[in-house]
Design an enzyme around this catalytic site. Structure first.
Site, PDB file in Angstrom:
ATOM      1  N   ASP A 335       0.884  -1.143   0.000  1.00 29.33           N
ATOM      2  CA  ASP A 335       0.000   0.000   0.000  1.00 29.33           C
ATOM      3  C   ASP A 335       0.933   1.206   0.000  1.00 29.33           C
ATOM      4  O   ASP A 335       2.094   1.080   0.378  1.00 29.33           O
ATOM      5  CB  ASP A 335      -0.821  -0.073   1.291  1.00 29.33           C
ATOM      6  CG  ASP A 335      -1.763   1.087   1.439  1.00 29.33           C
ATOM      7  OD1 ASP A 335      -2.363   1.472   0.431  1.00 29.33           O
ATOM      8  OD2 ASP A 335      -1.885   1.598   2.560  1.00 29.33           O
ATOM      9  N   ASP A 532      -7.263  -1.308   4.599  1.00 30.34           N
ATOM     10  CA  ASP A 532      -6.878  -2.406   3.731  1.00 30.34           C
ATOM     11  C   ASP A 532      -7.019  -3.776   4.391  1.00 30.34           C
ATOM     12  O   ASP A 532      -6.379  -4.730   3.993  1.00 30.34           O
ATOM     13  CB  ASP A 532      -5.495  -2.231   3.079  1.00 30.34           C
ATOM     14  CG  ASP A 532      -4.501  -1.519   3.942  1.00 30.34           C
ATOM     15  OD1 ASP A 532      -3.837  -0.611   3.450  1.00 30.34           O
ATOM     16  OD2 ASP A 532      -4.408  -1.875   5.116  1.00 30.34           O
TER      17      ASP A 532
HETATM   18  P1  ADP Z   1      -4.006   4.570  -0.076  1.00 37.46           P
HETATM   19  O1  ADP Z   1      -4.303   3.490  -1.038  1.00 37.46           O
HETATM   20  O2  ADP Z   1      -2.883   5.433  -0.554  1.00 37.46           O
HETATM   21  O3  ADP Z   1      -3.790   4.088   1.314  1.00 37.46           O
HETATM   22  P2  ADP Z   1      -6.803   5.242   0.422  1.00 37.46           P
HETATM   23  O4  ADP Z   1      -7.409   4.105  -0.303  1.00 37.46           O
HETATM   24  O5  ADP Z   1      -6.880   5.250   1.910  1.00 37.46           O
HETATM   25  O6  ADP Z   1      -5.301   5.537  -0.048  1.00 37.46           O
HETATM   26  O7  ADP Z   1      -7.503   6.569  -0.101  1.00 37.46           O
HETATM   27  C1  ADP Z   1      -7.476   6.896  -1.465  1.00 37.46           C
HETATM   28  C2  ADP Z   1      -7.799   8.336  -1.703  1.00 37.46           C
HETATM   29  O8  ADP Z   1      -9.116   8.624  -1.250  1.00 37.46           O
HETATM   30  C3  ADP Z   1      -6.903   9.292  -0.977  1.00 37.46           C
HETATM   31  O9  ADP Z   1      -5.730   9.572  -1.703  1.00 37.46           O
HETATM   32  C4  ADP Z   1      -7.793  10.527  -0.845  1.00 37.46           C
HETATM   33  O10 ADP Z   1      -7.739  11.271  -2.039  1.00 37.46           O
HETATM   34  C5  ADP Z   1      -9.172   9.929  -0.694  1.00 37.46           C
HETATM   35  N1  ADP Z   1      -9.559   9.828   0.718  1.00 37.46           N
HETATM   36  C6  ADP Z   1      -9.719   8.699   1.424  1.00 37.46           C
HETATM   37  N2  ADP Z   1     -10.103   8.969   2.683  1.00 37.46           N
HETATM   38  C7  ADP Z   1     -10.148  10.314   2.793  1.00 37.46           C
HETATM   39  C8  ADP Z   1     -10.458  11.232   3.850  1.00 37.46           C
HETATM   40  N3  ADP Z   1     -10.783  10.824   5.086  1.00 37.46           N
HETATM   41  N4  ADP Z   1     -10.414  12.541   3.571  1.00 37.46           N
HETATM   42  C9  ADP Z   1     -10.090  12.989   2.357  1.00 37.46           C
HETATM   43  N5  ADP Z   1      -9.774  12.181   1.343  1.00 37.46           N
HETATM   44  C10 ADP Z   1      -9.810  10.874   1.527  1.00 37.46           C
HETATM   45 MG    MG Z   2      -4.198   3.097   3.099  1.00 32.94          MG
END
Ligand code: ADP
Ligand code: MG
Length: 635
Positions: A335, A532
């Site tokens: 991740d 995840d």
């Molecule tokens: P990663 O795969 O990098 O861990 P996530 O799946 O957690 O990322 O989130 C993907 C995207 O969704 C983030 O890059 C952001 O743009 C958006 N996002 C997720 N959760 C939030 C939140 N609480 N506030 C703002 N944006 C969010």
């Molecule tokens: Mg994440």
């Protein structure tokens, strides 16, 4: 040494002394039955519990174990001695006593070795807190059991003391030794407002800490529980051993019986001397040799030592089965946020907002108020002011997209482009490299906040080291934008990346790799444990990063890296390879010595003496080899 071990040692020594005296005074003993009675003294002193256990085994219909083998073999040897005496020959009971003595010495050695590695299990005994200094209303401090301290109490930790419960520093500055948790010996500076974890040691200043967890909820207890359970999850190799024992022992007993009966019958039929006692003796020797102690003991012990060695480096592996799988890992999926990057974002720009920066930030920080996503934490930190959670209502967090709800009566949404598309809000793209948080207020676009994360210092080395360790492919999956993903992937040298994924698309991606990999290869997923969990659970092995204090990760993952360092993934793989190497060495070594001795015993070349020496010798070597799995600091 424990009390029971000391007692055993005493039994062995006194029996050995008596045997020695008997040996010297042998020719003054008038009759064979007196000699037999005298030799029974040391025999019973060392072996009475073996006889007792064998007898219990027979009564409980679990006949075939090493106690049974030792009992039959030694009683058989005594019987041969008696028959020799009755026939006016050389009576010899020394053999039975010696076999028992050596067998018990081996058992004692093994129990001390197991005790040692149990203690070594990550100096974990050290993280269990003994007491807490609880501060009362009137500021007096009393020493209490950590179990009795309620959440929100104030505890005082003096220099040199262990922090008994998780909490936040309310007063004082100090440095902490976190090595029992992370395996890193560099002290950490702490100050007012810093969150401290139980099990770390306060080195320099007096700290007043407000507790945020009770005893069972504290990191130290959770880790101890995890490690204690780890030993009970059996690996395939261990499962193999118990199956092996179930078939092996009866087969060996039948062979021994055949060895005692068939040749004499055959000899008698062909008109020769049946040499019945010679063959009984050989059958007994065969039984002593067949005792599978070395294998049975050294394999669980190797895994145990491997788990202990790993936890000493801040790598918690939840069971021998996972330790085994780790050695087969060929694909590592990462991740991004919180795993390859720190997951702490800095706000770098603010664009296209009709509102004042202050105003926009207020909405952003409040809407993220309840979220524990790294983005949310960073925005709240950047806002710096008090957040009034009473203003926030109807929060809906959409994994991989963002978050929406009402703040102070206004509908607010914060998230990525996908969220804006879903809400049909006309958003503006950004040409900055960074994670873009688009904001919408009452249904219209309110600009975006650009935040950027930093790549962990160890990420690049981790990928390089993984390649060197024989990993076929490294893959990064992220919900973040293509631009950010490309930048991170290039910098750390990852083979393949997929961006703008929703959590279920991450699952599909991992499933795809799981389908294409060859049998016998394993896939590891390393994530920070935030949204995840599904991927962690479908992977062959789930590794959670930066898990200090994060419950979700500790529960969902199979392997927990106590500090955020991605380099520990390679280390975990190396530890597992070393441990499995030792397991295989021990299996091959002890089984081949066994087979050779069995053949020599069956044809009468090896006597019981050689047999027991070989057995105890192999066992001691195997146990010493197993203990090597503990020493993994420099891998
Ligand atoms: P990663 O795969 O990098 O861990 P996530 O799946 O957690 O990322 O989130 C993907 C995207 O969704 C983030 O890059 C952001 O743009 C958006 N996002 C997720 N959760 C939030 C939140 N609480 N506030 C703002 N944006 C969010
Ligand atoms: Mg994440």
């Amino acid at each position: 040494m424990k009390k029971s071990q000391k007692k055993m040692l005493l039994r062995i020594i006194s029996a050995a002394v008596i045997t020695l005296i008997l040996l010297i005074t042998d020719r003054f003993i008038p009759a064979w039955y007196i000699k037999l009675l005298l030799y029974m003294i040391p025999y019973l002193i060392t072996g009475y519990d073996v006889l007792k256990k064998a007898f219990h085994g027979i009564r409980n219909k679990q006949v075939f174990d090493e106690n049974f083998l030792m009992t039959v073999a030694t009683l058989g040897a005594i019987a041969v001695g008696i028959s020799n005496a009755l026939n006016g020959g050389d009576d010899d009971y020394l053999e039975a006593v010696a076999v028992m003595l050596l067998y018990q010495t081996g058992e004692l050695f093994q129990s001390v070795a197991v005790g040692k590695s149990r203690k070594n299990i990550s100096s974990l005994m050290d993280i269990r807190p003994d007491y807490a200094n609880l501060e009362g209303e009137d500021k007096t401090v009393t020493k209490v059991d950590p179990d009795e301290v309620e959440i929100g109490s104030i505890i005082v930790v003096n220099p040199g003391e262990k922090i008994p419960l998780d909490g936040i520093i309310r007063e004082g500055t100090s440095t902490l030794n976190t090595s029992a948790l992370t395996g890193e010996s560099i002290p950490v500076d702490v100050f007012e407002g810093y969150e401290v974890l139980s099990g770390t040691i306060n080195l320099s200043g007096v700290l007043r800490i407000e507790t945020t967890a009770d005893f069972d909820g504290s990191t130290a207890s959770k880790i101890l529980e995890l490690v204690e359970n780890a030993a009970s999850r059996k690996s395939k190799s261990e499962g193999f051993i118990s199956k092996f024992a179930r078939y092996y022992t009866p087969i060996v007993c039948i062979c021994a019986l055949a060895l005692a009966l068939l040749p004499p019958v055959f000899l008698a039929l062909s008109g020769k001397d049946p040499m019945i006692f010679t063959w009984i003796y050989r059958a007994c020797t065969f039984l002593v040799i067949s005792c599978p102690c070395a294998v049975v003991i050294s394999i669980p012990l190797s895994f145990f030592a491997g788990l202990g060695g790993a936890s000493g480096c801040g790598i918690l592996i939840k069971g021998s089965n996972f330790l085994e799988t780790l050695s087969k890992v060929k694909y590592v999926v990462f991740d991004k946020t919180g795993t390859l990057t720190h997951g702490t974002f800095e706000v770098t720009a603010l664009h296209h907002s009709p509102l004042a920066a202050e105003e926009l930030f207020k909405y952003a920080a409040h809407i993220e108020g309840h979220s524990s996503h790294p983005i949310a934490l960073s925005i709240k930190k950047a806002y710096k002011k008090e957040i009034d959670l009473n203003l926030v209502k109807d929060i809906k967090e959409i994994s991989g997209k963002g978050i929406m709800g009402t703040v102070d009566g206004h509908a607010v949404a914060a998230g990525n482009a996908a969220l804006m598309q879903e809400l049909k809000i006309d958003y503006k793209d950004c040409h900055h490299t960074g994670t873009i948080i688009h904001m919408a207020l009452d249904g219209s676009y309110a600009g975006h906040i650009v935040i950027s994360d930093t790549i962990k210092a160890g990420s690049k080395d981790a990928i390089t080291a993984l390649k060197r360790a024989g990993i076929k492919k490294t893959i990064m999956l992220t919900g973040d934008s293509e631009k950010v993903a490309e930048n991170v992937a290039k910098t750390v040298g990852i083979d393949e990346y997929h961006a703008a994924l929703l959590p279920d698309e991450k699952v599909q991606n991992v499933e795809q790799i799981l389908k294409t990999k060859a049998p016998g290869e394993a896939l590891a997923f390393a994530g920070d444990g935030i949204n995840d969990a599904p991927v962690l659970s479908i992977s062959d092995i789930g590794i959670a990063m930066g898990a200090l204090g994060s419950d979700a990760a500790i529960e969902a993952a199979d392997v927990v890296l106590m500090d955020d360092d991605p380099k520990k993934i390679v280390k975990a793989i190396r530890i597992s390879k070393k441990c499995l190497g030792i397991v295989h060495q021990n299996l091959i070594f002890s089984i081949s010595v066994k087979v050779i001795c069995l053949i020599l015993g069956a044809v009468g070349i090896a006597n019981m003496w050689i047999a027991i020496l070989a057995d105890v010798g192999v066992m001691i070597l195997a146990v010493l080899n197993a203990i090597r799995a503990l020493f993994v600091k420099n891998l």
